[in-house]
Design an enzyme around this catalytic site. Structure first.
Site, PDB file in Angstrom:
ATOM      1  N   TYR A 171       5.288  19.729  42.451  1.00  0.00           N
ATOM      2  CA  TYR A 171       4.345  19.745  43.569  1.00  0.00           C
ATOM      3  C   TYR A 171       2.921  19.951  43.075  1.00  0.00           C
ATOM      4  O   TYR A 171       1.999  19.217  43.450  1.00  0.00           O
ATOM      5  CB  TYR A 171       4.717  20.837  44.567  1.00  0.00           C
ATOM      6  N   SER A 181      -4.435  20.574  47.317  1.00  0.00           N
ATOM      7  CA  SER A 181      -3.967  21.964  47.411  1.00  0.00           C
ATOM      8  C   SER A 181      -4.695  22.805  46.388  1.00  0.00           C
ATOM      9  O   SER A 181      -5.201  22.280  45.388  1.00  0.00           O
ATOM     10  CB  SER A 181      -2.454  22.022  47.142  1.00  0.00           C
TER      11      SER A 181
END
Length: 268
Positions: free
Chosen positions: A153, A140
């Protein structure tokens, strides 16, 4: 590029489903992994009818150690001359770390970090002898930035990106290509799953113009691994953002993130 076998985790929706549909005309055997068996079976049936390929459904909760072991044993027995592994499955949790549930944190670490490591490790011995062997790890843009309210995350995706870089160097003489894909926000249903009920004012705070489409990410990722790219940032705006984040001084990033609009509501 034609693969004899393609393995996709998190294949029941989002990127995983899109990868399966994009790769169906380019492979002979596909192994789809996810928790939701009904969704997998529906997708598998569609792909079999449309493309006449062998599709195998493997229901698996990657947060469950026993199920992961069963899956890695299955993967270790794969025999093919070309293979693509897509470690796509991922979990998020949007909210302050202090109010996070320990069980949720453990599930996130298991799915986002432990599963890609174990699945890759299980396949590497066979991949080393293949004519073509590629690995795509879905990281990401968050891998490059500590994000308040998304602390776990972002940290897990930093692990995925770092693991991919190191593995790529270790395997560079084997011909196995490893690519970390680092998308920004995308409408995949991930944001809805990451929300804590009753703990957000409105929505995860990403502006609409910053979103990237699923096809852009998936098609670009496949081109990136075929060209042996170490990382892929989809779209010009994400590449610019990544360039800034990776070159900005840490004090400036801290200042920016400290002033970032936050929509998580602390528990009372």
């Amino acid at each position: 590029m034609i693969y004899q076998t393609v393995v996709i985790t998190g294949a029941s929706s989002g990127f995983g489903e899109a990868f399966a549909r994009e790769l169906a005309p380019q492979c002979r055997h596909m192994l789809l992994v996810a928790r939701r068996e009904e969704k997998l079976q529906q997708l598998a049936q569609e792909l079999r009818q449309a493309h006449h390929l062998q599709v195998e459904v493997v229901p698996c909760d990657l947060a469950d150690a026993t199920m992961r072991t069963q899956l890695t044993e299955k993967l270790a027995g794969i025999s093919a001359d070309s293979l693509l592994l897509i470690n796509n499955a991922g979990l998020g949790d949007y909210g302050e770390f202090a109010s996070s549930a320990p069980a949720t944190n453990h599930r996130m670490m298991a799915v986002n970090m432990v599963a890609p490591v174990e699945l890759t490790h299980a396949l590497l011995p066979a991949m080393a002898g293949m004519k073509t062997a590629h690995i795509i790890n879905i990281a990401s843009l968050a891998a490059d930035l500590a994000i308040p309210d998304f602390a776990m995350y972002a940290a897990s995706k930093a692990f995925v990106a770092s693991f991919s870089e190191a593995l790529r160097i270790e395997l560079q003489k084997t011909g196995i290509h490893v690519t970390a894909v680092c998308p920004g926000p995308v409408h995949t249903g991930f944001g809805d799953a990451a929300r804590r009920t009753g703990k957000l004012k409105k929505e995860v705070p990403f502006r609409k113009w910053f979103y990237t489409s699923i096809p852009c990410v998936v098609r670009g990722a496949l081109k990136a691994v075929q060209h042996n790219k170490p990382r892929y940032y989809p779209s010009f705006k994400i590449r610019v953002a990544a360039l800034f984040v990776r070159n900005a001084p840490l004090w400036l990033l801290r200042l920016i993130m400290s002033g970032r609009p936050r929509k998580a509501v602390p528990e009372t």
